[in-house]
Write a protein that holds these residues in place. Structure first.
Motif, PDB file in Angstrom:
ATOM      1  N   GLU A 131      21.385  -8.028 -24.718  1.00 25.74           N
ATOM      2  CA  GLU A 131      20.953  -9.335 -24.229  1.00 25.74           C
ATOM      3  C   GLU A 131      19.446  -9.429 -24.031  1.00 25.74           C
ATOM      4  OE1 GLU A 131      22.912 -12.030 -23.720  1.00 25.74           O
ATOM      5  OE2 GLU A 131      24.592 -10.863 -24.520  1.00 25.74           O
ATOM      6  N   ASP A 132      18.757  -8.279 -24.215  1.00 32.70           N
ATOM      7  CA  ASP A 132      17.302  -8.226 -24.060  1.00 32.70           C
ATOM      8  C   ASP A 132      16.892  -8.778 -22.687  1.00 32.70           C
ATOM      9  OD1 ASP A 132      14.694  -7.647 -24.744  1.00 32.70           O
ATOM     10  OD2 ASP A 132      14.355  -9.568 -25.768  1.00 32.70           O
ATOM     11  N   LEU A 133      17.519  -8.218 -21.646  1.00 32.32           N
ATOM     12  CA  LEU A 133      17.282  -8.701 -20.286  1.00 32.32           C
ATOM     13  C   LEU A 133      16.233  -7.861 -19.582  1.00 32.32           C
ATOM     14  CD1 LEU A 133      21.006  -9.167 -19.155  1.00 32.32           C
ATOM     15  CD2 LEU A 133      19.466 -10.928 -20.031  1.00 32.32           C
ATOM     16  N   THR A 134      15.441  -8.525 -18.755  1.00 35.87           N
ATOM     17  CA  THR A 134      14.589  -7.784 -17.830  1.00 35.87           C
ATOM     18  C   THR A 134      15.465  -7.265 -16.707  1.00 35.87           C
ATOM     19  OG1 THR A 134      14.094  -9.689 -16.439  1.00 35.87           O
ATOM     20  CG2 THR A 134      12.672  -9.349 -18.367  1.00 35.87           C
ATOM     21  N   GLN A 135      14.907  -6.315 -15.940  1.00 35.87           N
ATOM     22  CA  GLN A 135      15.709  -5.787 -14.834  1.00 35.87           C
ATOM     23  C   GLN A 135      16.044  -6.880 -13.811  1.00 35.87           C
ATOM     24  OE1 GLN A 135      14.224  -2.235 -13.023  1.00 35.87           O
ATOM     25  NE2 GLN A 135      14.230  -1.037 -14.938  1.00 35.87           N
ATOM     26  N   THR A 136      15.117  -7.810 -13.606  1.00 34.53           N
ATOM     27  CA  THR A 136      15.389  -8.902 -12.661  1.00 34.53           C
ATOM     28  C   THR A 136      16.533  -9.772 -13.155  1.00 34.53           C
ATOM     29  OG1 THR A 136      13.071  -8.931 -11.974  1.00 34.53           O
ATOM     30  CG2 THR A 136      14.380 -10.900 -11.483  1.00 34.53           C
ATOM     31  N   GLU A 137      16.502 -10.116 -14.467  1.00 34.81           N
ATOM     32  CA  GLU A 137      17.571 -10.938 -15.036  1.00 34.81           C
ATOM     33  C   GLU A 137      18.900 -10.193 -15.021  1.00 34.81           C
ATOM     34  OE1 GLU A 137      14.828 -13.490 -18.209  1.00 34.81           O
ATOM     35  OE2 GLU A 137      15.765 -11.597 -18.825  1.00 34.81           O
ATOM     36  N   ALA A 138      18.854  -8.875 -15.339  1.00 37.34           N
ATOM     37  CA  ALA A 138      20.088  -8.093 -15.340  1.00 37.34           C
ATOM     38  C   ALA A 138      20.698  -8.020 -13.946  1.00 37.34           C
ATOM     39  CB  ALA A 138      19.808  -6.701 -15.876  1.00 37.34           C
ATOM     40  N   ALA A 139      19.843  -7.869 -12.912  1.00 43.22           N
ATOM     41  CA  ALA A 139      20.348  -7.815 -11.539  1.00 43.22           C
ATOM     42  C   ALA A 139      21.077  -9.092 -11.161  1.00 43.22           C
ATOM     43  CB  ALA A 139      19.197  -7.545 -10.572  1.00 43.22           C
ATOM     44  N   ALA A 140      20.520 -10.240 -11.575  1.00 49.51           N
ATOM     45  CA  ALA A 140      21.155 -11.519 -11.257  1.00 49.51           C
ATOM     46  C   ALA A 140      22.510 -11.646 -11.935  1.00 49.51           C
ATOM     47  CB  ALA A 140      20.237 -12.669 -11.664  1.00 49.51           C
ATOM     48  N   ARG A 141      22.575 -11.205 -13.219  1.00 43.10           N
ATOM     49  CA  ARG A 141      23.844 -11.345 -13.944  1.00 43.10           C
ATOM     50  C   ARG A 141      24.910 -10.374 -13.435  1.00 43.10           C
ATOM     51  NH1 ARG A 141      22.903 -12.645 -20.360  1.00 43.10           N
ATOM     52  NH2 ARG A 141      21.242 -14.211 -20.130  1.00 43.10           N
ATOM     53  N   LEU A 142      24.497  -9.154 -13.113  1.00 43.77           N
ATOM     54  CA  LEU A 142      25.461  -8.142 -12.690  1.00 43.77           C
ATOM     55  C   LEU A 142      25.840  -8.252 -11.219  1.00 43.77           C
ATOM     56  CD1 LEU A 142      23.980  -5.053 -14.598  1.00 43.77           C
ATOM     57  CD2 LEU A 142      25.959  -6.422 -15.248  1.00 43.77           C
ATOM     58  N   GLY A 143      25.074  -9.057 -10.465  1.00 44.54           N
ATOM     59  CA  GLY A 143      25.386  -9.234  -9.052  1.00 44.54           C
ATOM     60  C   GLY A 143      24.961  -8.062  -8.195  1.00 44.54           C
ATOM     61  N   VAL A 144      23.893  -7.345  -8.598  1.00 43.93           N
ATOM     62  CA  VAL A 144      23.392  -6.215  -7.827  1.00 43.93           C
ATOM     63  C   VAL A 144      21.890  -6.387  -7.648  1.00 43.93           C
ATOM     64  CG1 VAL A 144      25.197  -4.652  -8.638  1.00 43.93           C
ATOM     65  CG2 VAL A 144      23.066  -4.857  -9.938  1.00 43.93           C
ATOM     66  N   THR A 145      21.277  -5.440  -6.921  1.00 41.67           N
ATOM     67  CA  THR A 145      19.842  -5.495  -6.713  1.00 41.67           C
ATOM     68  C   THR A 145      19.108  -4.860  -7.902  1.00 41.67           C
ATOM     69  OG1 THR A 145      19.820  -3.379  -5.563  1.00 41.67           O
ATOM     70  CG2 THR A 145      20.178  -5.344  -4.218  1.00 41.67           C
ATOM     71  N   GLN A 146      17.814  -5.162  -8.001  1.00 44.02           N
ATOM     72  CA  GLN A 146      17.019  -4.631  -9.112  1.00 44.02           C
ATOM     73  C   GLN A 146      16.934  -3.102  -9.087  1.00 44.02           C
ATOM     74  OE1 GLN A 146      13.362  -6.728  -9.736  1.00 44.02           O
ATOM     75  NE2 GLN A 146      12.466  -5.107 -10.985  1.00 44.02           N
ATOM     76  N   PRO A 147      16.815  -2.424  -7.922  1.00 40.08           N
ATOM     77  CA  PRO A 147      16.809  -0.950  -7.929  1.00 40.08           C
ATOM     78  C   PRO A 147      18.100  -0.370  -8.489  1.00 40.08           C
ATOM     79  CG  PRO A 147      15.897  -1.766  -5.875  1.00 40.08           C
ATOM     80  CD  PRO A 147      16.441  -2.957  -6.592  1.00 40.08           C
ATOM     81  N   ARG A 148      19.239  -1.066  -8.270  1.00 45.00           N
ATOM     82  CA  ARG A 148      20.500  -0.566  -8.823  1.00 45.00           C
ATOM     83  C   ARG A 148      20.493  -0.652 -10.351  1.00 45.00           C
ATOM     84  NH1 ARG A 148      23.710   2.502  -6.241  1.00 45.00           N
ATOM     85  NH2 ARG A 148      25.686   1.416  -6.604  1.00 45.00           N
TER      86      ARG A 148
END
Length: 564
Positions: free
Chosen positions: A27-44
């Motif tokens: 999906e070529d996601l940034t960590q911030t975008e991935a955190a929002a989609r996965l429902g977790v925090t950016q460090p996770r």
């Protein structure tokens, strides 16, 4: 220290983590975008892409894959290694999990199922899922489970809620999801049924429902008006409020029908600014307010308690209020009545005191009259008799004594006239007329045929008052004639004392109330104290008419003193 994960669990974690990392890359996601989609925090997310899988549970990894709808393929094969991996995975996850054939036959059930229910692998393996021990008590529920398996076999995800049997007497509420598992060719080769114990949630929901029911019962039954409102702002200034809830008593206290969804200014044209400002202050500061205030727009007065509900940013206020309009009117009427009563008591007190003073003066006047008769008349007569006795003139002594007897009889008659025992008014008035003819030479005409006064105290009062009025005529009217009339009118007896003398300017009512002496002020006081009326009509040069009315004949009660 906790024991290390079994090798099968580690391998599964890596496979799930790799699937998530691949998703982020695809999906070529940034960590911030991935955190929002996965429902977790950016460090996770950072831990995930760096391969730190030990920081994740299998449940968490599966949940993230489900959140992004990325199918999980276990790639199950016939070799023992994959079978061991499968068993390890099933036993490692905390929910209840069952592995099924596409036709719904149970292949494997994890350890959590056996720990929670009275079944063994032999009781369930090889049987259709919907015929398992957990659903056998409810045919309708079996149909729901079978439908979910059939949908999953077609490649759909299916979910349902159920209360399953765990023992002969035990029941457990669960949420169940049935997911398809595809092979590399995209065929559904297995079904995975997973269930979560929701007993705590069910208990919480039941408690919430009970609380909600109690709240709603209270909301619907209280006599006070209750509502929840939301403040409306424009350019940072509160301008109105909208009603979100209102109980049945709301309409009774306000007169407003179906307020929910409407604003106050819509329902109440001309609403005072005070209400908006007060509720806005409560919503903004969180400080409750308790006050009483009237609304001209509604024509009512209210006792109100206002307090903020919900978070501060919601700007919501709850009101508990009562329409106290009638109560305030009753209180005002009571205050007015008390003030009137106090004024009446004060006036009556003054009248009684004034009458007491007048009666004291009258008593003293009678004493003077008696003293005068005794000193100037009777004593002189007796002294004369004494002198005549010395000169031995018996005839003259007898004449003097006769005169003395007449004086004592006259005095006795004046103090207690026998005519007061007669109810016929004409008898009483004739006696007064004769008395004033002899004493003052006043010719008094009496017109009172057929009028009776049965109350002795009124006859005494009439005798004294009419006598006083006739004495006034004799002393001041400069006339030798007067007329006294009596008639009965509607339970009252009316008297008129009329003369054609010089007349005078009659005193104002205030002068009668505050006057002194034994004239008209005393007459007015005595008449009004028994519920009567006195009217004085006189014009200089045209004579005088004094009208007196007293209640008589039908029982009487002292009433409010009428004006002149």
């Amino acid at each position: 220290m906790p024991s290390p994960d079994p090798p099968a669990n580690v391998r599964l974690r890596h496979r799930l983590a790799d699937a998530l990392a691949q998703y982020v890359a695809d999906e070529d996601l940034t960590q911030t975008e991935a955190a929002a989609r996965l429902g977790v925090t950016q460090p996770r997310v950072s831990d995930l892409v760096r391969g730190k899988v030990e920081r994740f549970s299998i449940d968490a990894l599966v949940a993230m894959l489900e959140r992004v709808e990325r199918p999980v393929s276990l790639g199950l094969g016939p070799d023992a290694g994959e079978g061991a991996l499968l068993s390890g995975v099933l036993d490692a996850v905390s929910p209840f999990v069952a592995l099924l054939d596409p036709d719904g036959t149970i292949l494997e059930v994890n350890r959590s199922v056996f720990e929670a229910s009275d079944v063994t692998p032999e009781d369930v393996n090889g049987r259709p899922f919907w015929e398992g021990y957990w659903y056998g008590h409810d045919p309708d529920l079996q149909a729901v489970v079978r439908d979910a398996c059939e949908r999953a076999a077609r490649g759909e995800s299916a979910a349902y809620s159920a209360v399953v049997r765990t023992s002969e007497t035990g029941r457990l509420p669960i949420d169940v999801t049935v997911q398809p598992v595809w092979d590399g060719a995209g065929r559904v080769t297995r079904l995975v049924a997973s269930a979560v114990d929701v007993s705590r949630r069910a208990a919480t929901e039941a408690a919430w429902h009970e609380t909600e029911t109690q709240y709603r019962t209270l909301f619907e039954s209280i006599d006070q008006g209750f509502c929840v409102l939301e403040m409306i702002y424009r350019s940072g200034r509160a301008v109105d409020y909208r009603f979100l809830e209102a109980n049945p008593a709301f309409q009774r206290h306000t007169g407003l029908v179906d307020p929910v969804g409407h604003t106050a200014c819509e329902l109440i044209p001309g609403l005072e600014r005070y209400w908006v400002e007060t509720y806005a202050r409560v919503a903004e500061t969180g400080e409750p307010a308790r006050f009483q205030q009237g609304s001209a727009a509604l024509g009512r007065e209210f006792s109100v308690e206002a307090f903020r509900v919900g978070p501060a940013e919601a700007r919501r206020v709850a009101l508990l209020f009562t329409d106290v309009t009638e109560q305030r009117r009753a209180e005002a009427a009571l205050r007015d009545a008390n003030e009137t009563l106090e004024e009446q008591v004060e006036a009556r007190t003054y009248e009684v005191r004034h009458l007491a003073r007048a009666l004291t003066i009258a008593e003293q006047e009678v004493r003077r009259r008696i003293a005068y008769v005794l000193h100037d008349d009777l004593q002189q007569v007796l002294h004369g008799a004494q002198i005549e006795a010395h000169v031995a003139d018996a005839e003259r002594v007898g004449a003097v004594l006769d005169r003395a007897l007449r004086l004592t009889r006259s005095l006795s008659h004046e103090l207690s006239p026998p005519v007061l025992r007669e109810e016929e008014v004409a008898v009483l008035l004739d006696a007064l007329a004769e008395q004033h003819r002899q004493r003052h030479g006043l010719d008094v005409a009496v017109e009172a045929a057929g009028v009776a006064v049965p109350e002795e105290h009124l006859r005494i009062l009439l005798y004294q008052i009419v006598g006083e009025l006739l004495s006034n005529v004799a002393r001041h009217a400069e006339t030798g004639r007067a007329t006294v009339r009596a008639e009965r009118v509607d339970g009252r007896v009316r008297f008129e004392v009329v003369d054609q003398g010089v007349g005078f300017e009659p005193p104002a009512p205030a002068a009668l109330r505050g006057g002194s002496g034994l004239g008209l002020p005393t007459v007015w006081e005595r008449v009004t104290l028994v519920g009567g009326q006195l009217d004085v009509d006189s014009t200089p040069g045209r004579g005088t008419r004094v009208t007196l009315e007293l209640p008589s004949g039908g029982g009487w009660a002292e009433r409010e003193r009428p004006g002149l």
